[in-house]
Design a protein around this motif. Sequence first.
Motif, PDB file in Angstrom:
ATOM      1  N   THR A 151       0.552  -1.365   0.320  1.00 35.26           N
ATOM      2  CA  THR A 151      -0.241  -0.375   0.007  1.00 35.26           C
ATOM      3  C   THR A 151       0.791   1.222   0.053  1.00 35.26           C
ATOM      4  OG1 THR A 151      -0.234   0.309   2.779  1.00 35.26           O
ATOM      5  CG2 THR A 151      -1.571  -1.380   1.031  1.00 35.26           C
ATOM      6  N   GLY A 152       1.970   1.460   0.028  1.00 34.48           N
ATOM      7  CA  GLY A 152       2.940   1.919  -0.384  1.00 34.48           C
ATOM      8  C   GLY A 152       2.803   3.353   1.596  1.00 34.48           C
ATOM      9  N   TYR A 153       3.407   4.648   1.666  1.00 33.53           N
ATOM     10  CA  TYR A 153       3.647   4.237   3.007  1.00 33.53           C
ATOM     11  C   TYR A 153       3.256   5.599   3.126  1.00 33.53           C
ATOM     12  CZ  TYR A 153       7.726   7.232   0.980  1.00 33.53           C
ATOM     13  OH  TYR A 153       8.490   8.117  -0.469  1.00 33.53           O
ATOM     14  N   TYR A 154       2.406   6.419   2.456  1.00 39.53           N
ATOM     15  CA  TYR A 154       1.978   7.700   2.308  1.00 39.53           C
ATOM     16  C   TYR A 154       0.483   7.452   1.682  1.00 39.53           C
ATOM     17  CZ  TYR A 154       2.932   8.760  -2.553  1.00 39.53           C
ATOM     18  OH  TYR A 154       2.716   8.131  -3.931  1.00 39.53           O
ATOM     19  N   ARG A 155      -0.186   8.743   2.223  1.00 43.11           N
ATOM     20  CA  ARG A 155      -1.885   8.840   2.463  1.00 43.11           C
ATOM     21  C   ARG A 155      -1.855   9.554   0.719  1.00 43.11           C
ATOM     22  NH1 ARG A 155      -5.700  11.701   6.750  1.00 43.11           N
ATOM     23  NH2 ARG A 155      -6.686  11.615   5.153  1.00 43.11           N
ATOM     24  N   TYR A 156      -2.728   8.643   0.558  1.00 44.12           N
ATOM     25  CA  TYR A 156      -2.877   9.443  -1.046  1.00 44.12           C
ATOM     26  C   TYR A 156      -4.176  10.467  -1.456  1.00 44.12           C
ATOM     27  CZ  TYR A 156      -0.638   5.538  -3.511  1.00 44.12           C
ATOM     28  OH  TYR A 156       0.489   4.476  -4.437  1.00 44.12           O
ATOM     29  N   ASP A 157      -5.401  10.192  -0.519  1.00 49.42           N
ATOM     30  CA  ASP A 157      -5.883  11.261  -1.046  1.00 49.42           C
ATOM     31  C   ASP A 157      -5.830  12.686  -0.193  1.00 49.42           C
ATOM     32  OD1 ASP A 157      -5.540  10.592   2.589  1.00 49.42           O
ATOM     33  OD2 ASP A 157      -8.096  10.381   3.167  1.00 49.42           O
ATOM     34  N   GLU A 158      -4.251  12.828   0.744  1.00 49.37           N
ATOM     35  CA  GLU A 158      -3.650  14.130   1.159  1.00 49.37           C
ATOM     36  C   GLU A 158      -2.565  13.747   1.829  1.00 49.37           C
ATOM     37  OE1 GLU A 158      -6.243  15.861   5.140  1.00 49.37           O
ATOM     38  OE2 GLU A 158      -4.185  14.863   5.992  1.00 49.37           O
ATOM     39  N   GLY A 159      -1.359  15.729   0.860  1.00 53.02           N
ATOM     40  CA  GLY A 159      -0.257  15.682   1.138  1.00 53.02           C
ATOM     41  C   GLY A 159      -0.168  17.379   2.003  1.00 53.02           C
ATOM     42  N   PHE A 160       1.726  16.782   2.833  1.00 55.05           N
ATOM     43  CA  PHE A 160       1.214  17.681   4.430  1.00 55.05           C
ATOM     44  C   PHE A 160       1.495  19.301   3.353  1.00 55.05           C
ATOM     45  CE2 PHE A 160       4.504  20.154   7.036  1.00 55.05           C
ATOM     46  CZ  PHE A 160       4.093  19.825   7.649  1.00 55.05           C
ATOM     47  N   SER A 161       0.703  19.974   4.236  1.00 59.08           N
ATOM     48  CA  SER A 161       0.707  21.273   4.163  1.00 59.08           C
ATOM     49  C   SER A 161       0.574  22.087   5.368  1.00 59.08           C
ATOM     50  CB  SER A 161      -0.283  21.734   2.763  1.00 59.08           C
ATOM     51  OG  SER A 161      -0.131  22.600   2.127  1.00 59.08           O
TER      52      SER A 161
END
Length: 511
Positions: A151-161
């Motif tokens: 599943t990878g290691y980061y959120r697909y629906d939300e980047g960090f901002s």
Amino acid sequence: MTAEVLDAVEEFDVVIIGAGISGIGAATYFSRELPDKSLVVLEARDDIGGTWDLFRYPGIRSDSDLHTFGYAFKPWRHEAAIADAPLIKEYLQEAVGENGLERLLRLRHRVIRAEWSSADLRWTLTVQTSDPATGATRTKTFRAGWVFAATGYYRYDEGFSPEFPGREDFEGRIVHPQHWPEGLDYGGKKVVIIGSGATAITLVPAMATGAGAARHVTMLQRTPTYVMALPRVDRVALALTKVLGQERGYAVTRFKNIWADRAVVKGLRTFPRAGRALIRRENIKRLPKGFDVDKHFNPPYDPWDQRLCLAPDGDFFDAIKEGRASVVTDTVARFSRRGIVLASGEELEADVIVTATGLNLQLFGGMPIVVDGSQVDIADALCYRGMLLSGIPNWAMAIGYTTSSWTLKVSLMCRYFIDLVRHMDARGYNTVVPVAPAGTERRPVMDLQAGYAKRAEKRMPKQGLEKPWRMAMSYPEDAKALRGPVADEHLEFGTRRAPAQSPGGRRATHA
């Protein structure tokens, strides 16, 4: 009264979650090496590709060479060793077609919950599906003896901002690379990119050159990054392919690049002062005369405490040298109507601001994982051989390297998984779970100083200081560890119960 008809519960030996580069690789290895096992790949998105389908920002590319980022079983045939996302997506589509994986793929199948039952010796996965035509959703159930989470290691629906003060005052456009709007027009405009990681290093030359280029691109960084120029085309690889043929030339190039990459990483970490001086000298050669290298390209950490950034053919440096891009090292005080006010008091004017501020780390899509009725906190789990998690039965995960090509580790993980399943079948075992010794010292699983890793430390699994609980970041070290004995005293196996029906093949029951 008509009884409600429920969806059939589909049963498999192995469920792979995710159809990105890890999931497609795993599906190929498992279908070839475990042909008697029933297998399915569940992908939440509309298409395969993972990262290489999600990100659409200008210039998106790999920052590893494709001879090592590609699969061992499928040669990379394009001339460019550092490849843009469309070529990588094409490569993955070819892998699916060449290995007959279409029959295993279920697109628009998002796993939202995973529950293990020791009584049934099975995982039950609650899966949300969507109709591409109507958007209607429904819930389905899959059961499996094993889950392989790619599943990878980061959120697909939300980047960090980060929350920048005055954001609402800015009259231009603000975009995040993870959510790049289709058809964004930045031609002839002033662009400020906040960030100095791989995404920013890619965006600067991509937005500053070619048709529709920005008027000027400014990279605003809080902390400098190590940036190295490498050739986009591997001439040695082309020569080897010409002499040895496609398959053997690729294999030799892969071997060459694995060891060359390892030598560079080990050398920089062993001799950080010499490494820093070498990188600085190369930067000076590529930047304009008099450029303040020590201000903008002199990180306060040693090489490989964070990832090095790659500039294919030095494109990032060329954009600066030609005056189409610039670098500012400062912090954001606030956004203004016209752009960004810095802590120094300077104001950077912008029509478009790109917040290349990183990822939000998250494993397994954030789904709840429940073992015998109790939800597992994965932050309490220890990684065994970098792929199994203590306290979670029959669950493997694909986490690649941070200092080498991601896919190199995934291929080793798949080989170990295959050997483990064969080991269990040969001895009549049905379950396996790693058990960490009491008092095992713990540290973050991603041993990097990068902001995205630091932000997620408390939510991620941990690693130990000694094998097999330590996450190796070296292909040669992992090759030895994952090709060694399959079982040791840290694995607890469960003996197979005599089932009414063998779980070796796919079958359907009704809930």
